[in-house]
Design a protein around this motif. Structure first.
Motif, PDB file in Angstrom:
ATOM      1  N   UNK A  61      49.121  31.150  36.492  1.00  0.00           N
ATOM      2  CA  UNK A  61      49.239  30.876  37.921  1.00  0.00           C
ATOM      3  C   UNK A  61      48.112  31.550  38.698  1.00  0.00           C
ATOM      4  N   UNK A  62      47.511  32.562  38.065  1.00  0.00           N
ATOM      5  CA  UNK A  62      46.453  33.340  38.702  1.00  0.00           C
ATOM      6  C   UNK A  62      45.467  33.762  37.621  1.00  0.00           C
ATOM      7  N   UNK A  63      44.184  33.533  37.877  1.00  0.00           N
ATOM      8  CA  UNK A  63      43.121  33.991  36.988  1.00  0.00           C
ATOM      9  C   UNK A  63      42.272  35.000  37.746  1.00  0.00           C
TER      10      UNK A  63
ATOM     11  N   UNK B 270      47.882  22.218  38.532  1.00  0.00           N
ATOM     12  CA  UNK B 270      49.268  21.767  38.407  1.00  0.00           C
ATOM     13  C   UNK B 270      50.257  22.759  38.993  1.00  0.00           C
ATOM     14  N   UNK B 271      49.861  24.037  39.084  1.00  0.00           N
ATOM     15  CA  UNK B 271      50.764  25.072  39.579  1.00  0.00           C
ATOM     16  C   UNK B 271      50.374  25.575  40.970  1.00  0.00           C
ATOM     17  N   UNK B 272      49.425  24.903  41.618  1.00  0.00           N
ATOM     18  CA  UNK B 272      48.903  25.399  42.892  1.00  0.00           C
ATOM     19  C   UNK B 272      48.508  26.862  42.751  1.00  0.00           C
ATOM     20  N   UNK B 273      47.744  27.126  41.713  1.00  0.00           N
ATOM     21  CA  UNK B 273      47.377  28.491  41.373  1.00  0.00           C
ATOM     22  C   UNK B 273      46.171  29.001  42.141  1.00  0.00           C
ATOM     23  N   UNK B 274      45.610  30.104  41.639  1.00  0.00           N
ATOM     24  CA  UNK B 274      44.519  30.763  42.346  1.00  0.00           C
ATOM     25  C   UNK B 274      43.558  31.412  41.365  1.00  0.00           C
ATOM     26  N   UNK B 275      42.309  31.539  41.808  1.00  0.00           N
ATOM     27  CA  UNK B 275      41.267  32.235  41.062  1.00  0.00           C
ATOM     28  C   UNK B 275      40.747  33.374  41.929  1.00  0.00           C
ATOM     29  N   UNK B 276      40.649  34.558  41.338  1.00  0.00           N
ATOM     30  CA  UNK B 276      40.005  35.697  41.985  1.00  0.00           C
ATOM     31  C   UNK B 276      38.768  36.053  41.180  1.00  0.00           C
TER      32      UNK B 276
ATOM     33  N   UNK C  91      40.715  29.908  45.916  1.00  0.00           N
ATOM     34  CA  UNK C  91      39.610  30.614  45.273  1.00  0.00           C
ATOM     35  C   UNK C  91      39.177  31.732  46.213  1.00  0.00           C
ATOM     36  N   UNK C  92      39.300  32.960  45.758  1.00  0.00           N
ATOM     37  CA  UNK C  92      38.866  34.108  46.556  1.00  0.00           C
ATOM     38  C   UNK C  92      37.831  34.893  45.778  1.00  0.00           C
ATOM     39  N   UNK C  93      36.699  35.213  46.419  1.00  0.00           N
ATOM     40  CA  UNK C  93      35.735  36.126  45.817  1.00  0.00           C
ATOM     41  C   UNK C  93      35.923  37.449  46.545  1.00  0.00           C
ATOM     42  N   UNK C  94      36.328  38.442  45.758  1.00  0.00           N
ATOM     43  CA  UNK C  94      36.924  39.656  46.300  1.00  0.00           C
ATOM     44  C   UNK C  94      36.028  40.867  46.076  1.00  0.00           C
ATOM     45  N   UNK C  95      35.646  41.508  47.162  1.00  0.00           N
ATOM     46  CA  UNK C  95      34.867  42.746  47.121  1.00  0.00           C
ATOM     47  C   UNK C  95      35.836  43.919  47.227  1.00  0.00           C
ATOM     48  N   UNK C  96      36.025  44.688  46.141  1.00  0.00           N
ATOM     49  CA  UNK C  96      36.985  45.788  46.191  1.00  0.00           C
ATOM     50  C   UNK C  96      36.443  47.053  46.837  1.00  0.00           C
ATOM     51  N   UNK C  97      35.134  47.097  47.103  1.00  0.00           N
ATOM     52  CA  UNK C  97      34.530  48.309  47.632  1.00  0.00           C
ATOM     53  C   UNK C  97      34.122  49.257  46.518  1.00  0.00           C
ATOM     54  N   UNK C  98      33.462  50.358  46.877  1.00  0.00           N
ATOM     55  CA  UNK C  98      33.037  51.356  45.894  1.00  0.00           C
ATOM     56  C   UNK C  98      34.257  52.135  45.414  1.00  0.00           C
ATOM     57  N   UNK C  99      34.451  52.154  44.110  1.00  0.00           N
ATOM     58  CA  UNK C  99      35.617  52.816  43.534  1.00  0.00           C
ATOM     59  C   UNK C  99      35.179  53.791  42.445  1.00  0.00           C
ATOM     60  N   UNK C 100      36.063  54.715  42.151  1.00  0.00           N
ATOM     61  CA  UNK C 100      35.778  55.739  41.147  1.00  0.00           C
ATOM     62  C   UNK C 100      36.110  55.189  39.753  1.00  0.00           C
ATOM     63  N   UNK C 101      35.154  54.436  39.212  1.00  0.00           N
ATOM     64  CA  UNK C 101      35.327  53.814  37.901  1.00  0.00           C
ATOM     65  C   UNK C 101      34.175  54.215  36.991  1.00  0.00           C
ATOM     66  N   UNK C 102      34.344  53.921  35.705  1.00  0.00           N
ATOM     67  CA  UNK C 102      33.285  54.244  34.756  1.00  0.00           C
ATOM     68  C   UNK C 102      32.032  53.437  35.043  1.00  0.00           C
TER      69      UNK C 102
END
Length: 224
Positions: free
Chosen positions: A72-74, A121-127, A167-178
């Motif tokens: 339903x979501x990718x 078919x499921x009215x799904x979404x892509x991020x 369809x959403x292109x999502x900017x999460x911002x600067x995060x404390x990740x590797x």
């Protein structure tokens, strides 16, 4: 019936945080990562109804295995930074730039193409996870930033072509990740928020289902 979310690159960082947040909200999760041991540990951490599918998103057989559980979501989160320290474009190794494009642009598009029939078919979404480096010309970010710019344009065209799918292109911002630490070797990134900080905004996005478009998670107002 539980909603199903596929989240790539879910063994650590943002992907792990998003998967955990959706699991807590009652979603069924299908998660991947290239290292089986890391993915197994992540799945145990995520808990709930989660299916771990180790593999590389560049592999067609792996992409088919991910879609074997429905969707339903990718969430196309898996990606690589490229060389670190970040080279200037004048000296960027083209073989490594090609890999950055293959992982960050072509693989998620291929997975999206495979997912579209069930998402329609499921009215799904892509991020598609993007970055401010896609829209700002930061010195040293020519490889990763231009790849994310390609992701953004592809997302915008996909949104125009697929009205039955969000369809959403999502900017999460600067995060404390590797990955963020790899971008700034030797620097202290302790002032960046942890990935878990953006989970409430992400969950609000996928449940409120605004029109397709670019989203900065920091700009979303999350109901109390």
């Amino acid at each position: 019936m539980k909603r199903v979310a596929i989240i790539t690159g879910a063994s650590r960082g943002l992907g792990l945080a998003l998967a955990t947040g959706l699991s807590e909200a009652g979603w069924r999760l299908v998660v991947d990562a290239r290292t089986p041991a890391d993915l197994t540990a992540a799945a145990e951490w995520i808990g709930g109804d989660v299916v771990a599918v180790p593999g590389d998103v560049r592999d067609p057989a792996h992409r088919a295995a991910l879609l074997g559980h429905g969707a339903d979501l990718l969430v196309n989160n898996a990606g690589i930074l490229g060389p670190s320290p970040r080279p200037r474009l004048a000296s960027y190794p083209l073989d490594e730039l090609r890999e950055v494009y293959e992982v960050n642009v072509l693989a998620p598009l291929a997975l999206t193409q495979l997912a579209l029939p069930v998402l329609r078919s499921r009215a799904g979404a892509v991020v598609n996870v993007t970055s401010d480096a896609a829209v700002e010309p930061y010195e040293g970010w020519g490889g990763y930033g231009s790849a994310k710019a390609a992701v953004e344009q592809a997302s915008a065209v996909l949104a125009a072509e697929e009205p039955a799918v969000r369809v959403w292109w999502v900017d999460p911002g600067d995060l404390r990740t590797r990955m963020h630490q790899e971008a700034f070797p030797g620097e202290d990134i302790g002032d960046r928020p942890l990935p878990e900080a953006v989970v409430p905004a992400f969950r609000h996005l996928v449940t409120s289902r605004p029109p397709s478009g670019r989203v900065r998670l920091a700009d979303l107002t999350v109901p109390a």
